[in-house]
Design an enzyme around this catalytic site. Structure first.
Site, PDB file in Angstrom:
ATOM      1  N   ASP A   1       0.829  -1.197   0.000  1.00 42.70           N
ATOM      2  CA  ASP A   1       0.000   0.000   0.000  1.00 42.70           C
ATOM      3  C   ASP A   1       0.870   1.256   0.000  1.00 42.70           C
ATOM      4  O   ASP A   1       1.878   1.332   0.703  1.00 42.70           O
ATOM      5  CB  ASP A   1      -0.850  -0.033   1.287  1.00 42.70           C
ATOM      6  CG  ASP A   1      -1.975   0.977   1.296  1.00 42.70           C
ATOM      7  OD1 ASP A   1      -2.872   0.844   0.449  1.00 42.70           O
ATOM      8  OD2 ASP A   1      -1.963   1.884   2.146  1.00 42.70           O
TER       9      ASP A   1
ATOM     10  N   GLU B   1       1.719  -0.149  -4.891  1.00 42.53           N
ATOM     11  CA  GLU B   1       0.815   0.921  -5.292  1.00 42.53           C
ATOM     12  C   GLU B   1       1.655   2.188  -5.418  1.00 42.53           C
ATOM     13  O   GLU B   1       2.052   2.779  -4.424  1.00 42.53           O
ATOM     14  CB  GLU B   1      -0.273   1.118  -4.226  1.00 42.53           C
ATOM     15  CG  GLU B   1      -1.304   2.137  -4.650  1.00 42.53           C
ATOM     16  CD  GLU B   1      -2.159   2.675  -3.497  1.00 42.53           C
ATOM     17  OE1 GLU B   1      -3.233   3.205  -3.782  1.00 42.53           O
ATOM     18  OE2 GLU B   1      -1.736   2.601  -2.332  1.00 42.53           O
TER      19      GLU B   1
HETATM   20  C1  NOJ Z   1      -4.549   2.939  -0.644  1.00 45.44           C
HETATM   21  C2  NOJ Z   1      -5.716   2.000  -0.575  1.00 45.44           C
HETATM   22  O1  NOJ Z   1      -5.946   1.467  -1.846  1.00 45.44           O
HETATM   23  C3  NOJ Z   1      -6.884   2.803  -0.060  1.00 45.44           C
HETATM   24  O2  NOJ Z   1      -8.082   2.092  -0.169  1.00 45.44           O
HETATM   25  C4  NOJ Z   1      -6.597   3.226   1.356  1.00 45.44           C
HETATM   26  O3  NOJ Z   1      -7.626   4.070   1.833  1.00 45.44           O
HETATM   27  C5  NOJ Z   1      -5.283   3.987   1.440  1.00 45.44           C
HETATM   28  N1  NOJ Z   1      -4.221   3.382   0.679  1.00 45.44           N
HETATM   29  C6  NOJ Z   1      -4.826   4.080   2.860  1.00 45.44           C
HETATM   30  O4  NOJ Z   1      -4.381   2.817   3.275  1.00 45.44           O
END
Ligand code: NOJ
Length: 546
Positions: free
Chosen positions: A204, A246
């Site tokens: 993440d 990500e």
């Molecule tokens: C990215 C995630 O995809 C999202 O859903 C989340 O709210 C944020 N990171 C915080 O973890």
């Protein structure tokens, strides 16, 4: 072709499927999906032909950000099952040839995590510096993830009067990765899940995790060195472990997250820029935005790969487009204010944006699966599920899975008011869109998907090869040629709502093509092939040489 390579660097020829256990299948009728329910659905996933599952967070959590606010990295949300259930699930998936990766959310914790409880208790608490504290707020780091809900990345904590950093909601304090004890703990978390049998992690918010701007306590030197060390560590614990990051950031920074030419940092990155240009191309019915971005993306090192996608579980972010480009996408796919979010995103799903099952939706999937990289599909997209705009925020797209036209779409036997989240309704609700009906229907989207997945796995050139754009006379046609190990595949898609033709030069040695999706042969004439495409048609053609 060397097919043995595809089992070694497995992520380069995978089809990844993202699911949330909480909304997938409820085995005990409490309205919440669980691991036992998921186990019972593993054969749906095997049948679909996906080779890797990405599980969204399933850890104990106050659930104020749908589980992305974790209060125990080593456990399972008791509503979803136990660690024992996780192991049974991993074993069942493995038995069907499916790998599993899990969300590694270590930029932050929940503010209810015991580490934070301790950290905030006093200025000299033992774990004080597990988080990032400062006496005054600051404008740095710049930019807000959730501008509708937060006005600063720093929050004053009344217990000590100091401010803590939170890149996301204020109930998600950022961990201090400059602290070696925190870095060790992150390795331990990864090691724990690897020991249970996962094959890697969806990481993440990687740029925020490594961020240094305005953060006095940042990792010294190049934070990506630490990322490399983490990668080396997970590789030691499980040789096939993969990190999928990500990374929605500017073009110039993307290659450094792969580890530049060495490719020794993230194995994979989500191709956010490609995704945004793809939606612009779909909105315009023109190939040019897609061509431009493919020409501009950095070269991916040999062992690494882009993760391509049409939609994910968040908003469809269009933050890297210009305002007028974004407006074009909004006008085409989400004109009503209630469909938009943060001024730069859409909270709709693929099928609703593309008008339901039909040639345009199928072309978009065929196109995405043929782009350089590894396709990632969001749960329910295989049957064309829609969103529920009554659900606030990004969660509108995270509706429960629709298994049948029965009670609650076959997701749960609970009373509708007890469901963890309302179902999609109207033309995209379970009565119209569900797995059971589509399994029986040879013309269904589900059957199409199954075919697409199988052919994609049989076409490793797309994930492994280097891609060259092919110029065509018609601006609606996007065509590229991928070469790998002496084999070439040409993919061509028509983005317009009218037929189109192209005259392809396949090279002097080409005798013809094998149309991979239609499973048909076609001869070339002196190395050339005239291709006719219906409105929103698409073809994948493997070149046969003399
Ligand atoms: C990215 C995630 O995809 C999202 O859903 C989340 O709210 C944020 N990171 C915080 O973890």
């Amino acid at each position: 072709m060397r097919l043995d390579y595809t089992s070694d660097l497995w992520w380069k020829n995978a089809v990844i499927y993202c699911l949330d256990v909480e909304t997938y299948a409820d085995s005990d009728g409490d309205g919440v999906g669980d691991f036992r329910g998921l186990i019972d659905r593993v054969d749906h996933l095997a049948d679909l032909g996906v080779t890797c599952l990405w599980l969204m967070p399933f850890y104990p959590s106050p659930n104020r950000d749908d589980g992305y606010d974790i209060s125990d990295f080593y456990g399972v949300d008791p509503r979803l099952g136990t660690l024992g259930d996780v192991v049974e699930f991993l074993r069942t998936a493995g038995d069907r040839g499916i790998r599993v990766i899990v969300d590694l959310v270590v930029n932050h914790t929940s503010d209810e995590h015991p580490w934070f409880t301790e950290s905030r208790s006093s200025r000299d608490a033992a774990r004080r510096d597990w988080y990032v504290w400062r006496p005054e707020p600051s404008d740095h780091p710049a930019g807000l993830a959730f501008p509708d809900r937060e006005t600063s990345n720093w929050q004053r904590d009344r217990r000590t009067g100091e401010y803590y950093l939170h890149r996301f909601y204020r109930f998600q304090p950022d961990l201090n990765i400059a602290n070696p004890a925190v870095r060790d703990e992150i390795c331990k978390i990864a090691a724990f899940w690897l020991a249970l049998g996962v094959s890697g992690f969806r990481m993440d918010a990687v740029p925020f995790l490594l961020e240094v701007d305005g953060i006095p306590e940042h990792v010294d030197g190049d934070p990506k060195r630490w990322l490399r060390r983490l990668r080396a560590f997970v590789g030691r614990r499980n040789g096939e472990a993969m990190l999928l990051g990500e990374v929605n950031t500017a073009m110039k920074d993307l290659s450094s997250y792969f580890g530049d030419a060495d490719g020794d940092a993230l194995h994979m990155e989500f191709a956010f820029l490609l995704n945004q240009s793809l939606w612009l191309s779909l909105a315009r019915g023109a190939a040019e935005p897609l061509e431009q971005i493919i020409g501009a993306l950095p070269v991916v090192p040999h062992d690494n790969a882009w993760a391509t996608f049409l939609r994910n579980h968040d908003e469809l972010t269009l933050d890297q487009l210009t305002v007028s480009q974004r407006d074009e996408v909004f006008a085409a796919f989400g004109p009503k204010p209630g469909m938009q979010l943060y001024g730069h995103g859409l909270r709709r799903r693929v099928a609703t944006m593309l008008g339901g099952d039909g040639p345009r939706l199928r072309m978009a999937w065929s196109l995405m699966f043929s782009l350089p990289g590894t396709p990632v599909v969001f749960m329910g997209d295989e049957i064309g599920m829609g969103e529920q705009l009554r659900i606030p925020d990004r969660y509108a797209v995270r509706v429960p899975m629709q298994w049948s036209r029965g009670r609650n779409g076959g997701f749960s036997t609970a009373a509708a008011r007890d469901l963890v989240r309302p179902l999609a309704g109207g033309a995209f609700g379970p009565a119209e869109v569900n797995v059971a009906d589509q399994r029986r229907d040879p013309g269904s989207l589900l059957r199409f998907f199954r075919h697409l997945t199988r052919v994609r796995r049989e076409t490793p050139e797309l994930g492994w090869g280097s891609s060259t754009l092919i110029e065509t006379a018609d601006p609606a046609l996007f065509a590229h040629r991928v070469e790998w190990e002496g084999s070439a595949v040409v993919a061509i898609h028509n983005l317009a709502d009218r037929p189109a033709t192209a005259d392809l030069d396949l090279g002097p040695s080409a005798a013809g093509v094998h149309d991979l999706l239609a499973d048909a042969e076609e001869p070339a004439r002196r190395g050339r092939l005239s291709v006719s495409l219906e409105a929103y048609g698409g073809r994948w053609l493997r070149v046969r040489r003399r």
